[in-house]
Write a protein that holds these residues in place. Structure first.
Motif, PDB file in Angstrom:
ATOM      1  N   ASP A  47     -11.264  54.126  60.692  1.00 47.77           N
ATOM      2  CA  ASP A  47     -11.127  54.968  59.496  1.00 47.77           C
ATOM      3  C   ASP A  47      -9.873  54.595  58.702  1.00 47.77           C
ATOM      4  O   ASP A  47      -9.440  55.340  57.830  1.00 47.77           O
ATOM      5  CB  ASP A  47     -11.089  56.455  59.883  1.00 47.77           C
ATOM      6  N   PHE A  48      -9.307  53.393  58.996  1.00 51.13           N
ATOM      7  CA  PHE A  48      -8.130  52.936  58.253  1.00 51.13           C
ATOM      8  C   PHE A  48      -8.134  51.425  58.015  1.00 51.13           C
ATOM      9  O   PHE A  48      -7.857  50.963  56.913  1.00 51.13           O
ATOM     10  CB  PHE A  48      -6.864  53.347  58.997  1.00 51.13           C
ATOM     11  N   TYR A  49      -8.455  50.643  59.022  1.00 52.23           N
ATOM     12  CA  TYR A  49      -8.471  49.188  58.879  1.00 52.23           C
ATOM     13  C   TYR A  49      -9.606  48.770  57.947  1.00 52.23           C
ATOM     14  O   TYR A  49     -10.678  49.378  57.937  1.00 52.23           O
ATOM     15  CB  TYR A  49      -8.660  48.499  60.228  1.00 52.23           C
ATOM     16  N   LEU A  50      -9.376  47.702  57.198  1.00 51.66           N
ATOM     17  CA  LEU A  50     -10.379  47.176  56.274  1.00 51.66           C
ATOM     18  C   LEU A  50     -10.656  45.708  56.603  1.00 51.66           C
ATOM     19  O   LEU A  50      -9.726  44.906  56.680  1.00 51.66           O
ATOM     20  CB  LEU A  50      -9.898  47.304  54.829  1.00 51.66           C
ATOM     21  N   THR A  51     -11.926  45.387  56.754  1.00 48.61           N
ATOM     22  CA  THR A  51     -12.332  44.003  57.032  1.00 48.61           C
ATOM     23  C   THR A  51     -13.559  43.656  56.189  1.00 48.61           C
ATOM     24  O   THR A  51     -14.669  43.515  56.708  1.00 48.61           O
ATOM     25  CB  THR A  51     -12.651  43.823  58.533  1.00 48.61           C
ATOM     26  N   PRO A  52     -13.393  43.491  54.884  1.00 52.38           N
ATOM     27  CA  PRO A  52     -14.543  43.265  53.999  1.00 52.38           C
ATOM     28  C   PRO A  52     -15.295  41.971  54.288  1.00 52.38           C
ATOM     29  O   PRO A  52     -16.516  41.919  54.098  1.00 52.38           O
ATOM     30  CB  PRO A  52     -13.913  43.239  52.606  1.00 52.38           C
ATOM     31  N   ASN A  53     -14.619  40.930  54.725  1.00 51.65           N
ATOM     32  CA  ASN A  53     -15.315  39.676  55.005  1.00 51.65           C
ATOM     33  C   ASN A  53     -16.136  39.747  56.286  1.00 51.65           C
ATOM     34  O   ASN A  53     -17.235  39.187  56.363  1.00 51.65           O
ATOM     35  CB  ASN A  53     -14.298  38.526  55.075  1.00 51.65           C
ATOM     36  N   ILE A  54     -15.619  40.450  57.284  1.00 49.27           N
ATOM     37  CA  ILE A  54     -16.408  40.664  58.499  1.00 49.27           C
ATOM     38  C   ILE A  54     -17.582  41.578  58.185  1.00 49.27           C
ATOM     39  O   ILE A  54     -18.678  41.416  58.739  1.00 49.27           O
ATOM     40  CB  ILE A  54     -15.517  41.213  59.627  1.00 49.27           C
ATOM     41  N   GLU A  55     -17.384  42.529  57.270  1.00 50.09           N
ATOM     42  CA  GLU A  55     -18.506  43.352  56.804  1.00 50.09           C
ATOM     43  C   GLU A  55     -19.591  42.474  56.182  1.00 50.09           C
ATOM     44  O   GLU A  55     -20.792  42.668  56.422  1.00 50.09           O
ATOM     45  CB  GLU A  55     -18.029  44.372  55.777  1.00 50.09           C
ATOM     46  N   ARG A  56     -19.166  41.524  55.362  1.00 57.40           N
ATOM     47  CA  ARG A  56     -20.132  40.629  54.711  1.00 57.40           C
ATOM     48  C   ARG A  56     -20.870  39.782  55.749  1.00 57.40           C
ATOM     49  O   ARG A  56     -22.089  39.573  55.641  1.00 57.40           O
ATOM     50  CB  ARG A  56     -19.390  39.737  53.703  1.00 57.40           C
ATOM     51  N   LEU A  57     -20.140  39.286  56.743  1.00 57.35           N
ATOM     52  CA  LEU A  57     -20.766  38.526  57.816  1.00 57.35           C
ATOM     53  C   LEU A  57     -21.806  39.374  58.537  1.00 57.35           C
ATOM     54  O   LEU A  57     -22.913  38.908  58.831  1.00 57.35           O
ATOM     55  CB  LEU A  57     -19.690  38.050  58.806  1.00 57.35           C
ATOM     56  N   ALA A  58     -21.470  40.631  58.798  1.00 56.96           N
ATOM     57  CA  ALA A  58     -22.391  41.536  59.484  1.00 56.96           C
ATOM     58  C   ALA A  58     -23.646  41.795  58.653  1.00 56.96           C
ATOM     59  O   ALA A  58     -24.764  41.822  59.175  1.00 56.96           O
ATOM     60  CB  ALA A  58     -21.689  42.847  59.810  1.00 56.96           C
ATOM     61  N   ALA A  59     -23.464  41.969  57.341  1.00 57.77           N
ATOM     62  CA  ALA A  59     -24.605  42.231  56.458  1.00 57.77           C
ATOM     63  C   ALA A  59     -25.544  41.044  56.386  1.00 57.77           C
ATOM     64  O   ALA A  59     -26.748  41.200  56.136  1.00 57.77           O
ATOM     65  CB  ALA A  59     -24.105  42.594  55.065  1.00 57.77           C
ATOM     66  N   GLN A  60     -25.012  39.839  56.632  1.00 57.52           N
ATOM     67  CA  GLN A  60     -25.821  38.624  56.566  1.00 57.52           C
ATOM     68  C   GLN A  60     -26.402  38.228  57.923  1.00 57.52           C
ATOM     69  O   GLN A  60     -27.078  37.201  58.026  1.00 57.52           O
ATOM     70  CB  GLN A  60     -24.964  37.477  56.028  1.00 57.52           C
ATOM     71  N   GLY A  61     -26.135  39.023  58.943  1.00 61.16           N
ATOM     72  CA  GLY A  61     -26.610  38.665  60.275  1.00 61.16           C
ATOM     73  C   GLY A  61     -26.968  39.886  61.095  1.00 61.16           C
ATOM     74  O   GLY A  61     -27.406  40.907  60.568  1.00 61.16           O
ATOM     75  N   LYS A 215       1.232  44.353  54.405  1.00 60.43           N
ATOM     76  CA  LYS A 215       1.893  45.571  54.880  1.00 60.43           C
ATOM     77  C   LYS A 215       2.081  46.554  53.731  1.00 60.43           C
ATOM     78  O   LYS A 215       1.837  47.762  53.877  1.00 60.43           O
ATOM     79  CB  LYS A 215       3.248  45.227  55.493  1.00 60.43           C
ATOM     80  N   THR A 216       2.502  46.037  52.577  1.00 55.29           N
ATOM     81  CA  THR A 216       2.703  46.896  51.410  1.00 55.29           C
ATOM     82  C   THR A 216       1.404  47.567  50.997  1.00 55.29           C
ATOM     83  O   THR A 216       1.373  48.761  50.656  1.00 55.29           O
ATOM     84  CB  THR A 216       3.259  46.067  50.240  1.00 55.29           C
ATOM     85  N   GLN A 217       0.310  46.816  51.043  1.00 54.47           N
ATOM     86  CA  GLN A 217      -1.003  47.357  50.669  1.00 54.47           C
ATOM     87  C   GLN A 217      -1.371  48.557  51.519  1.00 54.47           C
ATOM     88  O   GLN A 217      -1.804  49.603  50.990  1.00 54.47           O
ATOM     89  CB  GLN A 217      -2.060  46.258  50.815  1.00 54.47           C
ATOM     90  N   PHE A 218      -1.200  48.457  52.836  1.00 51.98           N
ATOM     91  CA  PHE A 218      -1.636  49.543  53.714  1.00 51.98           C
ATOM     92  C   PHE A 218      -0.610  50.669  53.781  1.00 51.98           C
ATOM     93  O   PHE A 218      -0.970  51.812  54.091  1.00 51.98           O
ATOM     94  CB  PHE A 218      -1.955  48.993  55.107  1.00 51.98           C
ATOM     95  N   ALA A 219       0.642  50.365  53.467  1.00 50.35           N
ATOM     96  CA  ALA A 219       1.647  51.427  53.414  1.00 50.35           C
ATOM     97  C   ALA A 219       1.345  52.416  52.298  1.00 50.35           C
ATOM     98  O   ALA A 219       1.773  53.578  52.339  1.00 50.35           O
ATOM     99  CB  ALA A 219       3.033  50.819  53.227  1.00 50.35           C
ATOM    100  N   GLN A 220       0.612  51.971  51.284  1.00 47.36           N
ATOM    101  CA  GLN A 220       0.271  52.822  50.142  1.00 47.36           C
ATOM    102  C   GLN A 220      -1.056  53.544  50.307  1.00 47.36           C
ATOM    103  O   GLN A 220      -1.459  54.311  49.424  1.00 47.36           O
ATOM    104  CB  GLN A 220       0.244  51.954  48.876  1.00 47.36           C
ATOM    105  N   MET A 221      -1.727  53.321  51.439  1.00 48.04           N
ATOM    106  CA  MET A 221      -3.035  53.929  51.669  1.00 48.04           C
ATOM    107  C   MET A 221      -2.916  55.160  52.569  1.00 48.04           C
ATOM    108  O   MET A 221      -2.042  55.217  53.432  1.00 48.04           O
ATOM    109  CB  MET A 221      -3.986  52.908  52.326  1.00 48.04           C
TER     110      MET A 221
END
Length: 457
Positions: A47-61, A215-221
């Motif tokens: 509910d915090f980590y983001l992995t959009p490329n692994i998401e894309r891999l999952a959607a394609q397989g 780090k800066t990106q997730f510190a703001q989330m």
């Protein structure tokens, strides 16, 4: 004549040996990505980590909802992944340590640290049929190097840290591993040679390192209710970005139609709030509860049904026969079974070489849950045997993923049957078992002595 040539070209493409890319992450939790690994369990993603490329891999397989690392620690799993044999059979059941203290009831079982040269690895099997092979990143299989086990190109005998390749712009060598793999792939494309490349990442194992921008990106989330580690999230993001670079280059090289990509973790994450909570799974790295061994597994490839889930329990030992079937390699019996039928949604054609998944960790670790255990999974049931007192735990994973309800008393016949199967399998592979500790002193007290034990390691 033109029609004949066209048919020949099509048949040649169909028979061509596919390329295989294996991305192995380190200590990644079942809930350590933004991919929902089980469509029926909302909390099977972070509910915090983001992995959009692994998401894309999952959607394609295909996403495997009940995939298991061969062991709860890195070295046993890595040896099993390469050989298709369980850690119990290999007698590689721990990375090391496990020295018995006087507050331990048992002496840890004997084990070996070095992957035996007599064992055939998947790299060696694929070399025999013309594949170029490479291993980049973490090895951690004793004193030998990947070159002694079938890899043409490799980084050498590395452990939890790389060979001085990390930097502020390349934390944990995340991007270096990927770039070396891409360079290897490009070379094989030029030579028109099929390839097997394994990217064994040091992430997301400690120490936690990431790009400052991440780090800066997730510190703001806003934090999640289960996951809130900013630096850990940043490291996971960097790993995902490296996966994205690899996927992009594969597409640019026009390799998608003849390349399988497999992503898996070597074991679960430590049960540590500063890193990656495994909830809803119990336990963590070093234990045979679900948090220690249930891990992400995603497969994309030419004949893999896209956007699908598989709920069949599978093991990392299954990858060896799967890779060999893709490469058209015949092999002797292994603990694992080819996943090819499952990847084609042909569950009836999937036949296990062994009816049950076997796990064996006859050692003490760095916490109260890391103690000598063996486990067996058959269908929806999981049996854990605690070697200290011989006690059994039986769980129905279909209804009790958190392993909170021990069914031994309610289902004694099932418990007895699985225990008999477990003992038979361990005897069959001549597994090393823990023995009574003659210096055991129950008055010494585990918590009071734990600090000294850890310092000894």
């Amino acid at each position: 004549m033109r029609i004949f040539c066209l048919l020949f070209a099509l048949l040649n493409t169909a028979w061509a040996q596919p390329n295989i890319i294996f991305i192995l992450t380190d200590d990644m939790s079942w809930t350590g990505t933004s991919v929902q690994l089980d469509p029926t369990v909302a909390d099977s993603k972070s509910d915090f980590y983001l992995t959009p490329n692994i998401e894309r891999l999952a959607a394609q397989g295909m996403v495997f909802s009940a995939a298991y690392a061969p062991g709860p620690m890195c070295t046993p799993s890595r040896a099993a992944l390469l050989t298709g044999k369980t850690p119990a059979e290999l007698r590689m059941t721990t990375p090391g340590g496990g020295r018995a203290m006087d507050y331990h009831k048992l002496l840890s079982a004997n084990f070996i640290r070095d992957l035996p040269s007599s064992e055939t690895t998947v790299a060696e099997a694929l070399q025999e049929v013309g594949y170029a092979t490479a291993h980049f990143g973490k090895w951690h299989l004793g004193s030998s190097a990947p070159g002694g086990h079938g890899f043409d190109v490799h980084d050498g005998n590395t452990n939890n840290e790389g060979a001085g390749t990390q930097s502020e712009s390349n934390p944990k060598d995340i991007f270096g591993i990927t770039q070396r793999a891409i360079a290897f792939i490009e070379e094989q494309v030029q030579e028109q040679k099929p390839f097997y490349v394994q990217l064994s990442h040091y992430a997301v194992h400690t120490p936690i390192e990431a790009l400052e921008g991440s780090k800066t990106q997730f510190a703001q989330m806003p934090s999640g209710s289960r996951h809130d580690g900013v630096d850990y999230a940043a490291m996971t993001w960097d790993l995902d970005m490296s996966v994205g670079r690899l996927l992009k280059r594969i597409a640019q090289l026009d390799l998608i139609d003849n390349t399988y990509i497999v992503l898996m973790s070597d074991n679960g994450a430590p049960s540590n709030p500063r890193q990656s909570f495994n909830r809803p799974l119990s336990g963590g790295k070093g234990s045979l509860y679900e948090g220690g061994i249930r891990v992400p597994l995603i497969v994309r490839g030419p004949d893999v049904i896209k956007g699908t889930f598989c709920t069949e329990p599978v093991s990392g030992c299954d990858l060896f026969p799967t890779f060999c079937e893709w490469a058209q390699v015949s092999l002797d019996d292994r603990a694992g079974s080819s996943l090819v039928p499952l990847l084609k949604l042909d569950r009836l054609a999937f036949k296990r070489t062994q009816a049950a998944l076997l796990f064996h960790y006859p050692h003490y670790g760095q916490g109260p849950q890391q103690r000598p255990q063996s486990a067996l999974i058959v269908g929806q049931y999981k049996l854990i045997k605690n070697w200290e007192d011989g006690s059994l735990e039986l769980f129905n994973l279909k209804t009790d993923l958190e392993e909170t309800d021990n069914l031994v008393m309610q289902l004694p016949e099932i418990a007895a049957d699985l225990n008999a199967q477990l003992n038979e399998r361990l005897a069959q592979v001549m597994a090393a078992l823990p023995k009574t500790n003659p210096d055991y002193d129950p008055k010494s007290g585990w918590p009071r002595r734990r600090g000294r034990e850890l310092m000894a390691r």
